[in-house]
Write an enzyme that holds these catalytic residues in place. Structure first.
Site, PDB file in Angstrom:
ATOM      1  N   HIS A 189     -68.087  -2.649  48.277  1.00 45.98           N
ATOM      2  CA  HIS A 189     -67.488  -3.405  49.382  1.00 45.98           C
ATOM      3  C   HIS A 189     -68.565  -3.751  50.413  1.00 45.98           C
ATOM      4  O   HIS A 189     -68.685  -4.899  50.850  1.00 45.98           O
ATOM      5  CB  HIS A 189     -66.355  -2.602  50.030  1.00 45.98           C
ATOM      6  N   GLU A 190     -69.353  -2.753  50.795  1.00 43.24           N
ATOM      7  CA  GLU A 190     -70.378  -2.985  51.819  1.00 43.24           C
ATOM      8  C   GLU A 190     -71.466  -3.931  51.297  1.00 43.24           C
ATOM      9  O   GLU A 190     -71.961  -4.790  52.035  1.00 43.24           O
ATOM     10  CB  GLU A 190     -70.978  -1.662  52.294  1.00 43.24           C
ATOM     11  N   GLN A 194     -72.489   1.638  67.326  1.00 44.98           N
ATOM     12  CA  GLN A 194     -71.468   0.976  66.508  1.00 44.98           C
ATOM     13  C   GLN A 194     -71.081  -0.283  67.264  1.00 44.98           C
ATOM     14  O   GLN A 194     -70.425  -0.221  68.291  1.00 44.98           O
ATOM     15  CB  GLN A 194     -70.260   1.906  66.308  1.00 44.98           C
ATOM     16  N   TYR A 249     -57.737  -7.803  55.245  1.00 39.73           N
ATOM     17  CA  TYR A 249     -58.313  -7.329  53.977  1.00 39.73           C
ATOM     18  C   TYR A 249     -57.450  -7.765  52.789  1.00 39.73           C
ATOM     19  O   TYR A 249     -57.898  -8.510  51.922  1.00 39.73           O
ATOM     20  CB  TYR A 249     -58.418  -5.795  53.974  1.00 39.73           C
ATOM     21  N   MET A 283     -70.129   0.812  57.498  1.00 39.87           N
ATOM     22  CA  MET A 283     -70.392  -0.304  58.399  1.00 39.87           C
ATOM     23  C   MET A 283     -71.570  -1.072  57.819  1.00 39.87           C
ATOM     24  O   MET A 283     -72.657  -0.510  57.650  1.00 39.87           O
ATOM     25  CB  MET A 283     -70.702   0.198  59.822  1.00 39.87           C
ATOM     26  N   GLU A 284     -71.327  -2.370  57.530  1.00 32.15           N
ATOM     27  CA  GLU A 284     -72.254  -3.174  56.735  1.00 32.15           C
ATOM     28  C   GLU A 284     -73.469  -3.683  57.509  1.00 32.15           C
ATOM     29  O   GLU A 284     -73.861  -4.842  57.374  1.00 32.15           O
ATOM     30  CB  GLU A 284     -71.504  -4.351  56.123  1.00 32.15           C
ATOM     31  N   ASN A 285     -74.095  -2.856  58.336  1.00 34.94           N
ATOM     32  CA  ASN A 285     -75.269  -3.303  59.081  1.00 34.94           C
ATOM     33  C   ASN A 285     -76.334  -3.806  58.095  1.00 34.94           C
ATOM     34  O   ASN A 285     -76.644  -3.117  57.126  1.00 34.94           O
ATOM     35  CB  ASN A 285     -75.815  -2.170  59.946  1.00 34.94           C
ATOM     36  N   LYS A 297     -63.366  11.429  59.460  1.00 37.18           N
ATOM     37  CA  LYS A 297     -63.075  10.025  59.197  1.00 37.18           C
ATOM     38  C   LYS A 297     -61.630   9.715  59.586  1.00 37.18           C
ATOM     39  O   LYS A 297     -60.703  10.419  59.191  1.00 37.18           O
ATOM     40  CB  LYS A 297     -63.322   9.711  57.716  1.00 37.18           C
ATOM     41  N   GLN A 298     -61.467   8.629  60.363  1.00 34.74           N
ATOM     42  CA  GLN A 298     -60.152   8.260  60.893  1.00 34.74           C
ATOM     43  C   GLN A 298     -59.094   8.118  59.791  1.00 34.74           C
ATOM     44  O   GLN A 298     -57.968   8.577  59.925  1.00 34.74           O
ATOM     45  CB  GLN A 298     -60.326   6.921  61.614  1.00 34.74           C
ATOM     46  N   LYS A 299     -59.473   7.482  58.678  1.00 36.26           N
ATOM     47  CA  LYS A 299     -58.539   7.179  57.592  1.00 36.26           C
ATOM     48  C   LYS A 299     -57.972   8.459  56.947  1.00 36.26           C
ATOM     49  O   LYS A 299     -56.891   8.446  56.375  1.00 36.26           O
ATOM     50  CB  LYS A 299     -59.276   6.340  56.545  1.00 36.26           C
ATOM     51  N   HIS A 309     -70.487  -7.552  51.598  1.00 36.86           N
ATOM     52  CA  HIS A 309     -70.649  -8.124  52.939  1.00 36.86           C
ATOM     53  C   HIS A 309     -72.012  -8.818  53.113  1.00 36.86           C
ATOM     54  O   HIS A 309     -72.187  -9.617  54.034  1.00 36.86           O
ATOM     55  CB  HIS A 309     -70.505  -7.037  54.014  1.00 36.86           C
ATOM     56  N   ASP A 329     -60.653  -4.666  68.372  1.00 39.37           N
ATOM     57  CA  ASP A 329     -60.459  -3.444  67.570  1.00 39.37           C
ATOM     58  C   ASP A 329     -58.999  -3.008  67.553  1.00 39.37           C
ATOM     59  O   ASP A 329     -58.537  -2.392  66.589  1.00 39.37           O
ATOM     60  CB  ASP A 329     -61.318  -2.295  68.107  1.00 39.37           C
ATOM     61  N   PRO A 346     -66.515   7.972  62.234  1.00 39.68           N
ATOM     62  CA  PRO A 346     -65.070   7.762  62.039  1.00 39.68           C
ATOM     63  C   PRO A 346     -64.693   6.734  60.978  1.00 39.68           C
ATOM     64  O   PRO A 346     -63.526   6.597  60.646  1.00 39.68           O
ATOM     65  CB  PRO A 346     -64.593   7.280  63.421  1.00 39.68           C
ATOM     66  N   PHE A 347     -65.683   6.018  60.411  1.00 39.47           N
ATOM     67  CA  PHE A 347     -65.364   4.939  59.472  1.00 39.47           C
ATOM     68  C   PHE A 347     -65.854   5.255  58.065  1.00 39.47           C
ATOM     69  O   PHE A 347     -66.644   6.160  57.867  1.00 39.47           O
ATOM     70  CB  PHE A 347     -66.024   3.624  59.934  1.00 39.47           C
ATOM     71  N   GLU A 394     -63.353 -10.264  55.772  1.00 38.58           N
ATOM     72  CA  GLU A 394     -62.821  -9.181  54.938  1.00 38.58           C
ATOM     73  C   GLU A 394     -62.062  -9.635  53.687  1.00 38.58           C
ATOM     74  O   GLU A 394     -62.136  -8.988  52.657  1.00 38.58           O
ATOM     75  CB  GLU A 394     -61.950  -8.241  55.778  1.00 38.58           C
TER      76      GLU A 394
END
Length: 531
Positions: free
Chosen positions: A205-206, A49, A294, A180-182, A480-482, A209, A286, A176-177, A228
C-alpha cells in the site's frame, strides 16, 4: 497564519528569497517520545507527522497539498543520535550534523524528520530498513529481498519509480498509524514485524503511494479518494501479480467489510460517506478521516476499469495518467476529464451519465458504492473459512469435521476472515472458544497483530477470563490506533471485569500512547480528555 508584507509589490514570476527566523516544537506535528515510549526504552526519540495539516507547526510553509516544492535541511543532533528525513539525498557531516535534499517537488505534508537511536541494514539494491538497534535484526529478516519485488511490479504497471531510494523506518511501538508514505522513507508500525512475513502486503500500500498520492496528489483534502482510492486499486493490482487473484479478492473482501461496518455505524447518508467531501473552514481534515475514500474510492476506480472492460488497456491508462499529472496536484475533474479524453469512444457513449452510475453521483451522493467489483475468485478461500466458523459455532462440536480442516497452510487474510466470522457468531456456546484456543495455537498464541486483535476481540466477546492477560499484553506491546480503540470499546461494552481490565490497562499504558490516542481512549472510558 503568518502574514508577511513585502517592501514593494513583486512582479509575476519574480524569485524572492525570504528568511524567517522561528522556533517550533510545541505543536501537534512534532512528537517527542520519552524513553519508555520507545522499543529500546533507553533514549528519547522525536518524529514529525505532517499529514494532513500539521507541518505548519513544524516549519513555515504553504500547508496545502495544492502547492509542491523541493526542500533542503541541515539538522544538528546530540551525540548518539541519528537524523533521517524524507529526502532524495543525505550526508553526515562533522559535529553530528546531517544535510538533506529533496530534489523532486512534493507537498508540505510529505516532509518528515526522525531523530533517535536508530541504525540501518540493506534489504535490496535501493532499499534499507531503519529501526532501533533492538529491532534491526527482525526488520532485516522480515523484509530482505521483498521490497524490490514489489517495486519492480509497481514499475511494470505504473511506470518508473522516480524517488531513487525506497527505505522503511520502523517506528517506536507508540506510533499511532500503520504507515505513512513519506517519500524515499516510509514510516511504519513495528506491528508489521510478525516474524513470518505475513503482513508485508501493508508495505505494498505504501509503495503504491509512490505513484498515487506522492507523484499525483489530491489538490484538496476534500478529494482524498484521489490519493487513497487509486492507491488501494494499485495495491490490489500489485498484490494480484504477486499473490494471485483469489488472495487479493479475500483481502479486498475484508476491506469491504470495514466499509460496511463504518457505514452501519455512521448511517449511509452521512455527508462523510461521499467521495467529494466539503471541509468547512476551521475543520481539521483529520477529523473527516474514515474508510470511504479508501474503499468507496477503490470501487469507483474499479468501476472505471469495468467501463474500459480490458485490464491491460486500463493499466496503460493508469500509466498515462501518472505520466500526464506527475509532480502536480489535481482535482477529480482533472482525473475524470483525462479518462474521457483517453477513451474517446467511452466519452461518445456518455459513460459519465449512465443512470444510477453517473460520475456526479459517485462524487457527490453519500452512501454505499453503486458498483462493487466482483470478488468471487476469493470464494475458494472464503468458503472453507465460513464452513469452519459454522462448525465452531455449533452447540455440540463435530470434532471429526473440525480436525479434517488443516489451517496450517492458510495465509493471514484467510485466518483473519475466519476469525471475523467467529467474532460475528460470538458469544459461542459454553466451552467452544476454550477448545478453539487449545486446538489452534497458531491463532491464540500468534505474534501477528491482525490475528492478535481479532483473538483479543473474541476473548472479550466470549468472556474468556483465562485469556484476558493476552488483551493486556497486546495493549502493552503497541499503541496503534486501529488496534487500541476497538479493544477499549469492546472492554467498555462488556462486563464489570472487562471494564476493570480497561481501567487498569489504560492507567499502566497511557504514558506510552500518542496523545491523540490517549484522548480517544479517555473518551471511550468516560474520563475527561486532556486539552
Amino acid at each position: 497564519a503568518l502574514h508577511i508584507a513585502l517592501p514593494q509589490a513583486p512582479r509575476a514570476g519574480q524569485l524572492l528569497t525570504l528568511l524567517i527566523d522561528y522556533e517550533a516544537g510545541e505543536g501537534p506535528g512534532v512528537c517527542w517520545l520519552s524513553p519508555e515510549q520507545t522499543a529500546g526504552k533507553q533514549k528519547p526519540y522525536m518524529y514529525t507527522q505532517g499529514q494532513a495539516v500539521l507541518n505548519r507547526s513544524f516549519f513555515p510553509c504553504f500547508d496545502t497539498p495544492s502547492v509542491k516544492f523541493t526542500y533542503s535541511a541541515t539538522v544538528k543532533v546530540p551525540e548518539g543520535f541519528t537524523a533521517v528525513m524524507s529526502a532524495t539525498s543525505w550526508e553526515k557531516q562533522k559535529d553530528n550534523t546531517f544535510v538533506f535534499k529533496m530534489s523532486q517537488p512534493i507537498p508540505s505534508y510529505l516532509i518528515a524528520l526522525v531523530v533517535g537511536d536508530i541504525v540501518s541494514a540493506d534489504v535490496g539494491p535501493r532499499s534499507r530498513v531503519w529501526a532501533e538497534p533492538c529491532l534491526i535484526e527482525a526488520a532485516k529478516k522480515e523484509y530482505d529481498g521483498v521490497i524490490e519485488e514489489f517495486l519492480v511490479v509497481g514499475e511494470k504497471l505504473f511506470g518508473p519509480y522516480v524517488w531513487g531510494r525506497y527505505d522503511i523506518l520502523f517506528m517506536p511501538p507508540s506510533f499511532p498509524f500503520g504507515g505513512m508514505e513519506n517519500p524515499c522513507l516510509t514510516f511504519v508500525t513495528p506491528c508489521l514485524l510478525a516474524g513470518d512475513r505475513s503482513l508485508v502486503d501493508v508495505i505494498i500500500h505504501e509503495i503504491s503511494h509512490s505513484w498515487f498520492g506522492n507523484l499525483v496528489t489530491n489538490a484538496t483534502w476534500g478529494e482524498f479518494w484521489l490519493n487513497e482510492g487509486f492507491t488501494m486499486y494499485a495495491q490490489r493490482r500489485i498484490s494480484t501479480e504477486v499473490y494471485g487473484l483469489p488472495y487479493t479478492c479475500l483481502e479486498a473482501a475484508t476491506g469491504r467489510a470495514l466499509l460496511r461496518q463504518h457505514m452501519d455505524a455512521t448511517g449511509e447518508d452521512h455527508p462523510l460517506n461521499k467521495l467529494r467531501v466539503v471541509i468547512e473552514p476551521g475543520v481539521n481534515p483529520d477529523d473527516t478521516y474514515n474508510e470511504t475514500p479508501y474503499e468507496k474510492g477503490y470501487c469507483f476506480v474499479s468501476y472505471l476499469a469495468h467501463l474500459v472492460g480490458n485490464q491491460s488497456k486500463f493499466d496503460a491508462f493508469l500509466q498515462a495518467y501518472v505520466n500526464r499529472f506527475k509532480f502536480q496536484s489535481i482535482t477529480a475533474d482533472d482525473t475524470l476529464g483525462f479518462f474521457l479524453e483517453y477513451f474517446p469512444e467511452l466519452k461518445e457513449k456518455g459513460v459519465d451519465s449512465i443512470p444510477g452510475f453517473e460520475f456526479d453521483r459517485w462524487l457527490n451522493t453519500p452512501g454505499w458504492p453503486p458498483y462493487l467489483p466482483d470478488l468471487s475468485p476469493g470464494q475458494q478461500l472464503m468458503r472453507p473459512a465460513e464452513e469452519l466458523a459454522e462448525l465452531w459455532a455449533a452447540d455440540s462440536l463435530n470434532m471429526e469435521a473440525i480436525e479434517a480442516v488443516d489451517i496450517m497452510g492458510w495465509r493471514t487474510y484467510q485466518l483473519v476472515y475466519f476469525l471475523d466470522q467467529v467474532l460475528q457468531k460470538s458469544p459461542l456456546p459454553e466451552g467452544n472458544v476454550k477448545r478453539l484456543s487449545k486446538m489452534y495455537p497458531k491463532i491464540s498464541k500468534a505474534q501477528n497483530a491482525e490475528l492478535r486483535l481479532r483473538w483479543c476481540q473474541i476473548v472479550l466477546k466470549n468472556n474468556l477470563e483465562a485469556e484476558y492477560s493476552k488483551v493486556k499484553d497486546f495493549l502493552h506491546s503497541q499503541g496503534k490506533q486501529k488496534y487500541t480503540l476497538p479493544l477499549y470499546r469492546a472492554m467498555w461494552a462488556g462486563s464489570e471485569a472487562t471494564r476493570a481490565l480497561a481501567m487498569e490497562t489504560f492507567s499502566a499504558t497511557a504514558p506510552q500512547l500518542h496523545v491523540n490516542v490517549q484522548n480517544y481512549v479517555k473518551k471511550i472510558l468516560g474520563l475527561a480528555a486532556a486539552e
